[in-house]
Design a protein around this motif. Structure first.
Motif, mmCIF file in Angstrom:
data_model
loop_
_atom_site.group_PDB
_atom_site.id
_atom_site.type_symbol
_atom_site.label_atom_id
_atom_site.label_comp_id
_atom_site.label_asym_id
_atom_site.label_seq_id
_atom_site.Cartn_x
_atom_site.Cartn_y
_atom_site.Cartn_z
ATOM 1 N N ALA A 20 0.521 -1.520 -0.155
ATOM 2 C CA ALA A 20 -0.371 0.113 -0.060
ATOM 3 C C ALA A 20 0.820 1.188 0.155
ATOM 4 N N ILE A 21 0.817 2.251 -1.230
ATOM 5 C CA ILE A 21 1.536 3.292 -1.144
ATOM 6 C C ILE A 21 0.990 3.943 -0.260
ATOM 7 N N GLY A 22 2.125 5.090 0.619
ATOM 8 C CA GLY A 22 1.536 6.063 1.579
ATOM 9 C C GLY A 22 1.650 5.489 3.435
ATOM 10 N N ARG A 23 1.809 4.154 3.249
ATOM 11 C CA ARG A 23 1.452 2.976 4.693
ATOM 12 C C ARG A 23 3.003 2.680 4.991
ATOM 13 N N ALA A 24 2.946 1.924 6.515
ATOM 14 C CA ALA A 24 3.542 0.906 6.576
ATOM 15 C C ALA A 24 3.332 -0.254 6.042
ATOM 16 N N ASN A 25 4.071 -0.852 5.705
ATOM 17 C CA ASN A 25 3.962 -2.185 4.964
ATOM 18 C C ASN A 25 5.114 -3.472 5.525
ATOM 19 N N ARG A 26 4.957 -4.141 5.621
ATOM 20 C CA ARG A 26 5.630 -5.770 5.823
ATOM 21 C C ARG A 26 5.155 -6.647 5.158
ATOM 22 N N CYS A 27 6.657 -7.222 5.156
ATOM 23 C CA CYS A 27 6.700 -8.722 3.994
ATOM 24 C C CYS A 27 5.649 -9.605 4.584
ATOM 25 N N PRO A 28 4.703 -10.209 3.801
ATOM 26 C CA PRO A 28 4.265 -11.536 4.698
ATOM 27 C C PRO A 28 5.054 -12.722 5.456
ATOM 28 N N ASP A 29 5.867 -12.374 4.691
ATOM 29 C CA ASP A 29 6.302 -14.215 4.789
ATOM 30 C C ASP A 29 8.416 -13.753 6.022
ATOM 31 N N CYS A 30 8.712 -12.615 5.755
ATOM 32 C CA CYS A 30 9.543 -12.078 6.203
ATOM 33 C C CYS A 30 9.532 -11.320 6.935
ATOM 34 N N ALA A 42 6.009 -3.999 -5.592
ATOM 35 C CA ALA A 42 7.037 -3.977 -5.054
ATOM 36 C C ALA A 42 7.470 -5.142 -4.472
ATOM 37 N N GLU A 43 8.853 -5.545 -4.676
ATOM 38 C CA GLU A 43 9.735 -6.770 -4.109
ATOM 39 C C GLU A 43 10.431 -6.629 -2.531
ATOM 40 N N CYS A 44 10.259 -7.495 -1.566
ATOM 41 C CA CYS A 44 10.444 -7.728 -0.322
ATOM 42 C C CYS A 44 12.285 -7.031 -0.619
ATOM 43 N N GLY A 45 12.146 -6.328 -0.149
ATOM 44 C CA GLY A 45 14.690 -6.722 0.435
ATOM 45 C C GLY A 45 14.995 -8.230 1.179
ATOM 46 N N PRO A 52 1.792 -6.299 -5.123
ATOM 47 C CA PRO A 52 1.412 -5.698 -6.221
ATOM 48 C C PRO A 52 0.941 -4.897 -5.467
ATOM 49 N N ILE A 53 1.269 -2.936 -6.386
ATOM 50 C CA ILE A 53 1.413 -2.053 -5.407
ATOM 51 C C ILE A 53 -0.166 -1.746 -5.633
#
Length: 60
Positions: A20-30, A42-45, A52-53
């Protein structure tokens, strides 16, 4: 004797993880917070999971 009707069970769909653009995001896997943001995904680092964005716009 009155029997109270029980509501029908609601079919639940699984949540779809998105970036989500403009919000705090966390990867659901790691659970990493670092993302490389492109035009469509957007790809998790941390693990490389592509999300998807989406942009949530308020209608006024």
């Amino acid at each position: 004797m009155f029997v109270k009707p029980t509501p029908a069970p609601i079919a639940r769909r699984p949540a779809i993880p998105v970036y989500a653009i403009g919000r705090a995001n966390r990867c659901p896997d790691c659970h990493s917070e670092a993302f490389t943001v492109g035009r469509i995904t957007a790809e998790c680092g941390g693990c490389g999971l592509p999300l998807p964005i989406v942009s949530f716009r308020r209608v006024s």
